[in-house]
Design an enzyme around this catalytic site. Structure first.
Site: not given
Length: 406
Positions: A12, A19, A96, A185, A214-216, A246, A289, A342, A392
């Site tokens: 990626n 990554k 990716r 995604h 649901l991430g950043n 965003r 968090r 989480n 992923e």
């Protein structure tokens, strides 16, 4: 490909990072994983974990001028563990690629013509596709004999019907400039929708799922019988849910207003909506968090965090309602990615009050933590609510291996 070639390297490539994961496709086991950061800077960093041997993470720092230097460093780390890129057990490299337009609807073996077409799509993803292309070129130069496969973030969403993919603007203008809803995604939505069906003991073709990634970055999808019929992101990843930085859905006239009234340039408006909006724009934090900690602490700072949380949840619930209508019958809602997996308060708040739609969350099940797919809805709920960790890299590896094996 030989019978002993069962490994896939997943890459990626970002503008200044790579990554990677090396997986054995006999059982999906991860043999190694790592990240190269700050490529092109004087203090590039490589963090490598040899998972096959259970060894400790190794970190090295030093200048890596470009992606070629970075991938050569990755290859050296893999070789140290006996997993080098020259291994006959390496079947392929899976890349990716963020945007495949309408041209790429499935994983594709990369040749010069395919690479040229991915380059043609750069205007649709100017921040991502150039970096993906650089990673592909570099990997092909290192192993020109090895199959390289592009797996596209947009591919899963190409099954959307035209009435879901079209914007209501002049058709000729839209077609000329390839303006439509593509979605992103896709590898996560594909993986999670399939895993959710398995959790219910059913074939994906039998199940209608709303997936909430649901991430950043955040997106929702409506998946009917294993096929995406709608998704929240559009021409770009800006549309849809409230995200970390965003805005998500916004009246397009806001951009004209900011240019006329605030004198903002196109680049300034772009930066505002993509990097200074969402949760961080509403309360100064994009870490759920920390937002929950501020809410629990109370006071004026807590009220600001509460507003951000409430806006985030309100948008989620709107999409749950909309996609319930799109699907007609919902069998499951699946939460995934960093926040989805989480943040129990997010899951609880998103589903609260939707009992008439057949959705409910069991508080005890919701609070339990696990790395495995699990149901958090009570037995009486008509719609299963699940937490399904996304993977992923495994999805990319599986799609890559299936293609080169065939």
């Amino acid at each position: 490909m030989t019978a002993t070639a069962t490994r896939v390297l997943v890459l990626n490539s970002g503008s200044s990072s790579v990554k990677y994961q090396l997986l054995d496709m006999r059982d999906g086991a991860r043999l190694a994983a790592g990240l190269v950061e700050r490529i092109g800077e004087s203090t590039s960093r490589l963090a490598h974990t040899p998972l096959a041997t259970g060894g400790e993470k190794r970190e090295t720092e030093g200048a890596m001028a470009d992606h070629e230097a970075a991938l050569k460093a990755v290859a050296a780390e893999l070789a140290t563990d006996g997993l080098g890129l020259d291994s006959p057990q390496l079947a392929a490299i899976g890349h990716r690629v963020v945007h495949g337009g309408l041209e790429f609807t499935e994983p594709t073996v990369i040749d010069d013509a395919v690479l040229e077409e991915i380059e043609r799509l750069v205007p649709l993803a100017p921040l991502h596709n150039p970096a993906n292309i650089t990673g592909i070129r570099t990997a092909r130069a290192l192993r020109p004999d090895l199959p390289q496969v592009a797996v596209f973030d947009t591919a899963f969403h190409t099954t959307m019907p035209e009435h879901a993919a079209r914007y209501a603007i002049d058709v000729a203008t839209a077609d000329r400039h390839r303006i439509r809803r593509y979605g992103f995604h896709g590898t996560s939505h594909a993986y999670v929708s399939r895993k959710t069906a398995a959790l219910l003991g059913k074939d994906p073709s039998e199940v209608n799922v709303i997936v909430l990634h649901l991430g950043n970055g955040a997106s929702a999808s409506a998946v009917a019988g294993g096929r995406c019929v709608d998704t929240s992101m559009g021409l770009t990843p800006l549309e849809g849910l409230v995200m970390g930085t965003r805005s998500g859905d916004i009246d397009p006239a806001v951009t004209f207003h900011l240019k006329r009234v605030a004198g903002m340039s196109e680049d300034e408006v772009d930066e505002l909506l993509n990097k200074k909006s969402g949760l961080i724009g509403l309360c100064g934090d994009n870490d759920m968090r920390e937002i929950r900690r501020r809410i629990d602490a109370g006071g004026e700072d807590g009220e600001r965090a509460r507003l951000a949380f409430d806006v985030y949840i309100h948008r989620l619930r709107k999409y749950l309602g909309a996609y319930s209508a799109v699907l007609g019958r919902v069998d499951a809602v699946a939460f995934t990615a960093g926040v989805g997996e989480n943040a129990a308060p997010v899951r609880e708040a998103a589903i609260a009050g939707l009992e008439e739609m057949g959705m409910a969350v069991d508080a005890d099940l919701n609070d339990r933590r696990s790395d495995e797919p699990r149901l958090i809805s009570p037995e009486y709920a008509r719609v299963a609510v699940a937490v399904v960790p996304t993977d992923e890299e495994l999805e990319i590896a599986q799609q890559t291996y299936a293609l080169v094996s065939a």
